[in-house]
Design a protein around this motif. Sequence first.
Motif, short mmCIF file in Angstrom:
data_model
loop_
_atom_site.label_atom_id
_atom_site.label_comp_id
_atom_site.label_asym_id
_atom_site.label_seq_id
_atom_site.Cartn_x
_atom_site.Cartn_y
_atom_site.Cartn_z
N ALA A 245 0.93 -1.30 0.18
CA ALA A 245 -0.07 -0.11 0.11
C ALA A 245 0.88 1.28 -0.15
O ALA A 245 0.55 2.21 -0.69
CB ALA A 245 -1.07 0.08 1.17
N ASN A 246 2.04 1.47 0.77
CA ASN A 246 2.73 2.37 0.79
C ASN A 246 3.39 2.81 -0.54
O ASN A 246 3.90 3.71 -0.58
CB ASN A 246 3.63 2.41 2.15
N ILE A 247 3.95 1.60 -1.02
CA ILE A 247 4.50 1.62 -2.00
C ILE A 247 3.75 2.32 -3.16
O ILE A 247 4.33 3.17 -4.01
CB ILE A 247 5.37 0.47 -2.47
N ALA A 248 2.45 1.87 -3.34
CA ALA A 248 1.81 2.48 -4.14
C ALA A 248 1.51 3.73 -4.07
O ALA A 248 1.03 4.67 -5.02
CB ALA A 248 0.32 1.52 -4.55
N LEU A 249 1.54 4.35 -2.87
CA LEU A 249 1.23 5.79 -2.55
C LEU A 249 2.39 6.60 -2.76
O LEU A 249 1.97 7.90 -3.07
CB LEU A 249 0.89 5.96 -1.16
N ASN A 250 3.52 5.96 -3.29
CA ASN A 250 4.74 6.84 -3.64
C ASN A 250 4.41 7.26 -5.08
O ASN A 250 4.34 6.45 -6.09
CB ASN A 250 5.87 5.84 -3.57
N PRO B 73 -7.91 5.81 -5.44
CA PRO B 73 -8.12 4.99 -6.53
C PRO B 73 -6.83 4.96 -7.43
O PRO B 73 -6.56 3.73 -8.08
CB PRO B 73 -9.22 5.62 -7.40
N GLU B 74 -6.21 6.01 -7.66
CA GLU B 74 -5.20 6.05 -8.24
C GLU B 74 -4.06 5.23 -8.11
O GLU B 74 -3.23 4.60 -8.62
CB GLU B 74 -4.55 7.60 -8.61
N ALA B 75 -3.75 4.94 -6.67
CA ALA B 75 -2.71 4.24 -5.94
C ALA B 75 -3.29 2.65 -6.05
O ALA B 75 -2.50 1.67 -6.32
CB ALA B 75 -2.56 4.54 -4.46
N ALA B 76 -4.52 2.14 -5.67
CA ALA B 76 -4.94 1.11 -5.97
C ALA B 76 -4.75 0.40 -7.26
O ALA B 76 -4.66 -0.71 -7.45
CB ALA B 76 -6.41 1.07 -5.49
N ALA B 77 -4.97 1.32 -8.18
CA ALA B 77 -4.84 0.71 -9.66
C ALA B 77 -3.71 0.15 -10.09
O ALA B 77 -3.21 -0.23 -10.91
CB ALA B 77 -5.29 1.96 -10.62
N LYS B 78 -2.50 0.86 -9.13
CA LYS B 78 -1.19 0.54 -9.48
C LYS B 78 -0.98 -0.98 -9.12
O LYS B 78 0.10 -1.62 -9.59
CB LYS B 78 -0.39 1.29 -8.79
N VAL C 95 -3.09 -15.96 2.18
CA VAL C 95 -2.49 -14.61 2.46
C VAL C 95 -3.10 -13.64 1.31
O VAL C 95 -3.57 -12.42 1.77
CB VAL C 95 -0.91 -14.32 2.14
N ILE C 96 -2.96 -13.85 0.09
CA ILE C 96 -4.01 -13.19 -0.97
C ILE C 96 -5.50 -13.09 -0.36
O ILE C 96 -5.92 -11.74 -0.61
CB ILE C 96 -3.84 -13.76 -2.08
N ALA C 97 -6.13 -14.17 -0.18
CA ALA C 97 -7.48 -13.95 0.31
C ALA C 97 -7.48 -13.15 1.59
O ALA C 97 -8.63 -12.33 1.62
CB ALA C 97 -7.95 -15.32 0.51
N LEU C 98 -6.91 -13.27 2.56
CA LEU C 98 -6.80 -12.48 3.71
C LEU C 98 -6.56 -10.80 3.26
O LEU C 98 -7.24 -10.00 3.75
CB LEU C 98 -5.73 -12.52 4.79
N PHE C 99 -5.93 -10.47 2.32
CA PHE C 99 -5.63 -9.17 1.96
C PHE C 99 -6.92 -8.59 1.07
O PHE C 99 -7.24 -7.45 1.62
CB PHE C 99 -4.45 -9.19 0.81
N GLN C 100 -7.42 -9.38 0.27
CA GLN C 100 -8.41 -9.03 -0.17
C GLN C 100 -9.83 -9.07 0.62
O GLN C 100 -10.68 -8.11 0.76
CB GLN C 100 -9.22 -10.17 -1.24
N HIS C 101 -9.89 -9.72 1.77
CA HIS C 101 -10.89 -9.75 2.86
C HIS C 101 -10.94 -8.55 3.68
O HIS C 101 -11.83 -7.96 3.91
CB HIS C 101 -10.93 -11.09 3.75
N MET C 102 -9.60 -8.13 3.86
CA MET C 102 -9.36 -6.82 4.66
C MET C 102 -9.43 -5.64 3.90
O MET C 102 -9.67 -4.55 4.37
CB MET C 102 -7.95 -6.81 5.27
N GLN C 103 -9.91 -5.66 2.50
CA GLN C 103 -10.20 -4.65 1.52
C GLN C 103 -9.06 -3.47 1.70
O GLN C 103 -9.51 -2.26 1.78
CB GLN C 103 -11.64 -4.02 1.80
N VAL C 104 -8.09 -3.89 1.62
CA VAL C 104 -6.73 -3.08 1.71
C VAL C 104 -7.02 -1.85 0.57
O VAL C 104 -6.80 -0.78 0.54
CB VAL C 104 -5.53 -3.64 1.70
N LEU C 105 -7.26 -2.58 -0.49
CA LEU C 105 -7.18 -1.64 -1.94
C LEU C 105 -8.16 -0.54 -1.84
O LEU C 105 -8.18 0.55 -2.02
CB LEU C 105 -7.37 -2.40 -3.20
N GLU C 106 -9.38 -1.00 -0.93
CA GLU C 106 -10.52 -0.17 -1.00
C GLU C 106 -10.00 1.17 0.01
O GLU C 106 -10.86 2.31 -0.10
CB GLU C 106 -11.54 -0.83 -0.39
N GLY C 107 -9.17 1.08 0.57
CA GLY C 107 -8.82 2.22 1.69
C GLY C 107 -7.82 2.87 1.08
O GLY C 107 -7.50 3.97 1.53
N LEU C 108 -7.26 2.72 -0.27
CA LEU C 108 -6.49 3.65 -0.92
C LEU C 108 -7.03 4.54 -1.92
O LEU C 108 -7.92 4.18 -2.28
CB LEU C 108 -5.27 2.55 -1.71
#
Length: 200
Positions: free
Chosen positions: A47-52, A82-87, A67-80
């Motif tokens: 997430a922080n690299i994508a914000l750079n 949109p331009e960072a999440a898209a990276k 681990v991938i499923a947990l990341f998706q379940h926690m909705q990490v991308l939704e908290g970024l």
Amino acid sequence: LLRKNGQGGWDTWMSLSPFEIESQELACRHARGHTVVMGLGMGWVTANIALNPAVERVTVVERDPEVIALFQHMQVLEGLPPEAAAKIHIEQADALQWRPAPQQAVDWLYADIWLRLAEPQALAEVQQMQAHVHATQLYFWGLEWVLAAPLQASWGSPSWAPALAEAVAATRLPLLTAVDGGFAPWVERIWRERLARRPA
């Protein structure tokens, strides 16, 4: 993230402890262009690299579907934003085998796939990753410990900086060494601070 270790106990594979955050800061700060992250973890680094703003694309290589499923379940991308999440693009694969597509040159590689800091095989595994990825520059979790541990006797002496430079050259990797205050003093300071935090 805790996992049973097969000996009746639990191992902490991922956390957001101050040490974890401090030890991953350079990965986030120096990432650029097309960045490859080996090991998804809790997604904090990704997430922080994508914000750079210097980063255009983040390819995350993670072999564990849980681990991938947990990341998706926690909705990490939704908290970024949109331009960072898209990276961010996640690929389920083994970090030691993964190769980028021919048209996707890698500018920055960060690897963190180990349970403990500076595991004995870490350097060899990073060399194996780089043989496949050919990143312009890279950094891995525990780099300072891997390089400095065999050289403790020379810390602070006139031979310390040359010895460290030789250790860097011996890796044959394009390691991040351009840091504020110089690489040798920075590595020694990190080591001394870490040792001072250890329980007596």
